[in-house]
Design an enzyme around this catalytic site. Structure first.
Site, mmCIF file in Angstrom:
data_model
loop_
_atom_site.group_PDB
_atom_site.id
_atom_site.type_symbol
_atom_site.label_atom_id
_atom_site.label_comp_id
_atom_site.label_asym_id
_atom_site.label_seq_id
_atom_site.Cartn_x
_atom_site.Cartn_y
_atom_site.Cartn_z
ATOM 1 C CB SER A 153 -76.534 16.236 -93.088
ATOM 2 O OG SER A 153 -75.373 17.171 -92.890
ATOM 3 C CB THR A 210 -71.133 16.372 -92.385
ATOM 4 O OG1 THR A 210 -70.296 15.156 -93.035
ATOM 5 C CG2 THR A 210 -71.418 17.700 -93.106
ATOM 6 C CE1 TYR A 218 -74.673 10.570 -93.364
ATOM 7 C CE2 TYR A 218 -75.737 12.707 -94.073
ATOM 8 C CZ TYR A 218 -74.639 11.724 -93.983
ATOM 9 O OH TYR A 218 -73.523 12.410 -93.571
ATOM 10 C CG HIS A 247 -71.106 17.087 -100.878
ATOM 11 N ND1 HIS A 247 -70.667 17.859 -99.215
ATOM 12 C CD2 HIS A 247 -72.698 17.163 -100.992
ATOM 13 C CE1 HIS A 247 -71.384 17.976 -98.820
ATOM 14 N NE2 HIS A 247 -72.811 17.865 -99.604
#
Length: 655
Positions: A490, A501, A488, A375
């Site tokens: 994204s 993001t 959360y 990532h």
């Protein structure tokens, strides 16, 4: 034609020249059809130069949005204290940090204010990256059973991956554009006009069509890229000279070239033959697979990697690091069980994986396929585009069929990478196996497929499908625990140059009001509950718009905090326990919708949290939940969601 082909060979590395030749149809159709996936009229990176830059929000608006996110989570006394800290921050250190951030942004106009900090946060974290960071995207099987043969499917997906890569390098991959009204902008007229505009103003031309080009700066890092473990902070390396792929099978590494010296994709029959050679290698399963080391805590892995290099494995690691991408050929049949499929691709046993690679194409013995990606280099938007293009191309334009005969006149081009291990490394590999097995065993994976609600029901009731999903998560979690927790979602900021993001905070005052109303003993009338749902949808849409337009508060505060740390500036807002609490994400959620995707998943970001990947289809929704019992049991959350979505769809369809 021979002379022309020689000319093309010379110019292969010069993408603009290839682009011109393709546009003028000076390359043979047969050659172009195999070498390139697409032939875009608009160059791939045409809009990059004129993309707007990610805005730095006004400090007072960020603080207002931060307080709004804290309000449903804090008791009154704690909220009053946090509110006081924020007011003081705005009038003191906040102003100075905002100026530092603006100055930094002015000096880095080639990028965005968050890009370096966000990448740095990934590379500095010492937690193991599988489960904690590496997500997966699982694609559907081919509807033709014969094409799900592991050898055939892997060959076709590799060829399609190379065609994607070649199109990207030649600047003829379709640019990523969000069309607000596709009927008016996703047209030949749009392409004709935009392709003729100078790159410096091309974005503005697209904007007049209400079409929004997206940042594609991450795309080159899909290929030839690897994360290298180092003490305290890892690094990313990109070696565009690599012309080979690596293949893992039974824990062993193999490498073979897939591009010629002129960067042409080698014949399909050769790729098929080389994969067949690997799958038929009689060597037993590797007793000490080095791939398991990529599951370790990063400092520990960094030390062991240096040990590997000094033990005569430098060239072997270079093959892995510089490969275009990695392919994992698994020995297991996964069947049709989503649980087993997700568990295998999300983590597996780690022995046939290299989690540090930008992405690995994973294919099971019975043809199930997925991408597991690191990532730090980029986000799901780029990986989703890659995998859905490859999935579609490998099905619609397969260069390998069940009748294709493999042929390679020099199979010695396939190299099995021999690894030299001393007793210390062997012992560390065994320890890593045991440690990773324990970690994976502690992870629960559960899923829900619910076919009573989807986009169609939501649109008919004029509410956002994503808002309904998030509302369901809030109700479901409250019913399970009696709590409201940091959540959360994204959201991509790829509408801006080097955007990454932003966070949408779905737990709001509006969702809290609905949750308390719908779970109370004396429920309000249906009309009032539907009104509350509508308010939740409006609020969620507003938060999503703000996040997508770079007007969320999370990344802004994150950057300000980094400058506070750099300058040793004390800031009461960041020292407030409420700030740490808000960033201890209990419900981590994300969705990537595509007809190609069967499932997407990732691990919880904290031990007592839930990782929630979800998909919304026209008449169905799917939720995949990861958890670490006994902190939380994903199965309990799924049970709660099932009842919650039943109630939500009943409410929406009444009257």
């Amino acid at each position: 034609m021979t002379v022309l082909r020689q000319k093309v060979d010379v110019l292969t590395n010069q993408s603009q020249e290839i682009y011109k030749l393709l546009k003028k149809n000076l390359i043979s159709k047969e050659y172009a059809n195999y070498q390139f996936m697409q032939k875009s009229q608009i160059p791939t990176m045409h809009f990059q130069r004129s993309l707007p830059r990610l805005p730095i929000p006004a400090l007072d608006l960020t603080c207002k949005r931060y307080l709004a996110a804290q309000k449903p989570l804090l008791i009154d006394e704690a909220y009053i204290k946090t509110e006081s800290n924020v007011e003081q921050f705005i009038n003191t250190s906040g102003k100075h940090l905002q100026e530092l951030l603006k100055n930094y942004d002015r000096l880095n106009k080639h990028s965005s204010y968050i890009s370096e900090f966000w990448s740095d946060s990934y590379l500095r974290d010492r937690k193991p990256i599988p489960i904690n960071y590496n997500p997966i995207l699982v694609v559907h099987k081919d509807e033709r059973p014969a094409y799900n043969n592991q050898l055939i499917r892997s060959a076709n997906m590799i060829i399609s991956s190379l065609r994607f890569y070649k199109s990207l390098k030649a600047d003829i991959l379709e640019p990523e554009v969000y069309h607000l009204n596709p009927k008016k902008s996703d047209t030949e007229r749009f392409r004709n006009i935009c392709s003729k505009l100078p790159p410096a103003i091309s974005w503005y031309g697209a904007y007049l069509f209400k079409a929004y080009p997206l940042d594609m700066s991450q795309y080159p890092n899909l290929f030839n890229t690897t994360r290298i473990p180092e003490i305290d902070k890892d690094r990313l390396i990109h070696n565009p000279a690599g012309k080979h792929i690596t293949v893992q099978y039974k824990g062993h590494f193999y490498a073979f070239r897939v591009l010629t010296n002129n960067n042409d994709i080698i014949p399909a029959k050769q790729i098929l033959a080389r994969l067949k050679y690997i799958l038929e290698d009689p060597i037993p399963k590797c007793e000490f697979p080095i791939g398991i080391l990529t599951t370790l805590e990063r400092n520990k892995w960094a030390s062991l990697r240096h040990e590997l290099e000094s033990n005569g494995n430098d060239q072997c690691l270079k093959y892995i690091d510089s490969a275009l991408f990695n392919v994992c050929l698994d020995s297991e049949d996964l069947g049709e069980d989503p649980y087993g499929i997700v568990r295998n691709f999300l983590h597996g046993d780690g022995e046939n994986r290299w989690f540090d690679k930008s992405f690995s194409l994973q294919i099971s013995k019975d043809g199930q396929a997925a991408v597991n990606f690191e990532h730090a280099w980029g986000d799901g938007v780029a990986v989703l585009r890659y995998i859905q293009d490859v999935y579609t191309d490998s099905r619609e334009n397969p260069f390998i069929s069940p009748d294709t005969d493999p042929y390679d006149d020099n199979i010695s081009n396939v190299i099995r990478l021999d690894v030299h291990l001393n007793d210390k490394i062997k012992s560390s590999i065994q320890e890593a196996k045991n440690e990773y097995k324990s970690t994976c065993k502690s992870l629960d994976i559960d899923y829900l497929i619910f076919n009573r609600i989807g986009k169609n029901v939501c649109k008919k009731q004029a509410v956002s499908p994503d808002a309904i999903m998030q509302l369901g998560f809030q109700v479901g979690y409250y019913r399970m625990t009696g709590k409201f927790v940091p959540t959360y979602e994204s959201c991509s900021t790829a509408a801006f140059k080097h955007g990454r993001t932003e966070t949408v905070r779905p737990c709001t005052n509006a969702t809290k009001a609905f949750v308390l109303a719908v779970t109370s003993k004396n429920k309000p009338p249906v009309s009032e509950l539907k009104y509350l749902i509508s308010e939740c949808s409006k609020g969620h849409n507003q938060l999503t718009r703000e996040a997508a337009m770079g007007q969320g508060f999370d990344r802004h505060l994150f950057a300000l905090k980094k400058f506070a740390e750099k300058t040793n500036m004390a800031c009461n807002i960041f020292e407030d326990p409420a700030y740490a609490m808000l960033n201890h994400i209990i419900l981590s959620t994300s969705t990537l919708n595509s007809p190609a995707i069967f499932a997407g998943g990732f691990g919880p970001v904290v031990k007592n949290g839930l990782g929630v990947g979800y998909i919304i289809k026209d008449d169905e929704l799917g939720v995949l939940v990861t958890s670490y019992p006994p902190y939380h049991r994903g199965s309990d959350f799924i049970d709660s969601l099932r009842g919650t979505f039943d109630e939500l769809v009943s409410l929406l369809q009444k009257y």
